[in-house]
Write an enzyme that holds these catalytic residues in place. Structure first.
Site, PDB file in Angstrom:
ATOM      1  N   CYS A 183       3.182  -4.386   6.699  1.00 51.70           N
ATOM      2  CA  CYS A 183       2.736  -4.159   5.356  1.00 51.70           C
ATOM      3  C   CYS A 183       4.024  -3.821   4.439  1.00 51.70           C
ATOM      4  O   CYS A 183       4.952  -3.525   5.152  1.00 51.70           O
ATOM      5  CB  CYS A 183       1.704  -3.237   5.148  1.00 51.70           C
ATOM      6  SG  CYS A 183       0.132  -3.921   5.835  1.00 51.70           S
TER       7      CYS A 183
ATOM      8  N   HIS B  35       0.761  -1.275   0.025  1.00 50.57           N
ATOM      9  CA  HIS B  35      -0.014   0.008   0.039  1.00 50.57           C
ATOM     10  C   HIS B  35       1.059   1.310  -0.041  1.00 50.57           C
ATOM     11  O   HIS B  35       2.094   1.285   0.158  1.00 50.57           O
ATOM     12  CB  HIS B  35      -0.894  -0.052   1.135  1.00 50.57           C
ATOM     13  CG  HIS B  35      -0.459   0.118   2.655  1.00 50.57           C
ATOM     14  ND1 HIS B  35      -0.099   1.319   3.010  1.00 50.57           N
ATOM     15  CD2 HIS B  35      -0.080  -0.934   3.558  1.00 50.57           C
ATOM     16  CE1 HIS B  35       0.324   1.124   4.305  1.00 50.57           C
ATOM     17  NE2 HIS B  35       0.355  -0.220   4.562  1.00 50.57           N
TER      18      HIS B  35
END
Length: 193
Positions: free
Chosen positions: A169, A158
């Site tokens: 992430c 992301h």
């Protein structure tokens, strides 16, 4: 050097240099006899040097330019990423890239990854879903634009700051996150090593 004997007068011309098609020259006169003087040149009865400008060509002199050395690019380091993976993440190298049949199509780009206690998992994964404007419900509604999920517990590519640590992430710079979002499809293999 050109030398000419005129009676008892010896003259010589020495080339001093050339700039843009013009040669600068000096005439040396050596004799005990006086030499006729022009308005532009004063002559000493002893050894005298005078300067004159001679035009060689109407065209400017082109400087010699050597061709730059050809530098061969270093081969791309695919590390442990298999050719069938659509996205690869090199955690130790802090980079990620997209590929098609083992050929890089985008990147490598810098990444942010999980910090201590939140390490990004290393393995092969498949894209499970994509959400263009998501937030993290676990971590204070932190924005996760262009999220491409690859685990069932919330790990995703992301948009974010690649320089900082994440909660597991893979963070990508704004333009890179958009490219990953639009390129990767549900079911694509992601390899993280």
């Amino acid at each position: 050097m050109l030398s000419t004997r005129l009676g008892t007068l010896t003259m010589g011309t020495i080339t001093l240099g050339a700039v843009a098609g013009v040669i600068f020259a000096a005439t040396v006169v050596a004799d005990d006899q006086p030499v006729a003087q022009s308005d532009a040149t004063a002559v000493n009865p002893a050894t005298t040097a005078t300067a004159e400008m001679i035009t060689v060509a109407d065209e400017p002199v082109e400087p010699e330019i050597s061709a730059p050395a050809i530098v061969e690019p270093e081969p791309f380091d695919y590390g442990e990423c298999p050719p069938e993976a659509r996205a690869c993440v090199d955690l130790d190298g802090g980079r990620s890239w997209l590929q098609d049949n083992g050929q890089v199509t985008y990147g490598a780009v810098p990444i942010g990854q999980g910090g201590p206690g939140y390490e990004t998992p290393r393995a092969g994964f498949h894209v499970s879903r994509k959400v263009i404007d998501d937030v993290s419900y676990v971590f204070d509604l932190a924005p996760m634009p262009f999220a491409v999920y690859f685990t069932s517990v919330g790990h995703a590519f992301h948009e974010g700051d690649p320089a900082g640590d994440s909660h597991g992430c893979v963070r990508l710079a704004p333009g890179d996150a958009e490219v990953y979002f639009h390129t990767l499809q549900v079911g694509d293999l992601i390899h993280i090593y």
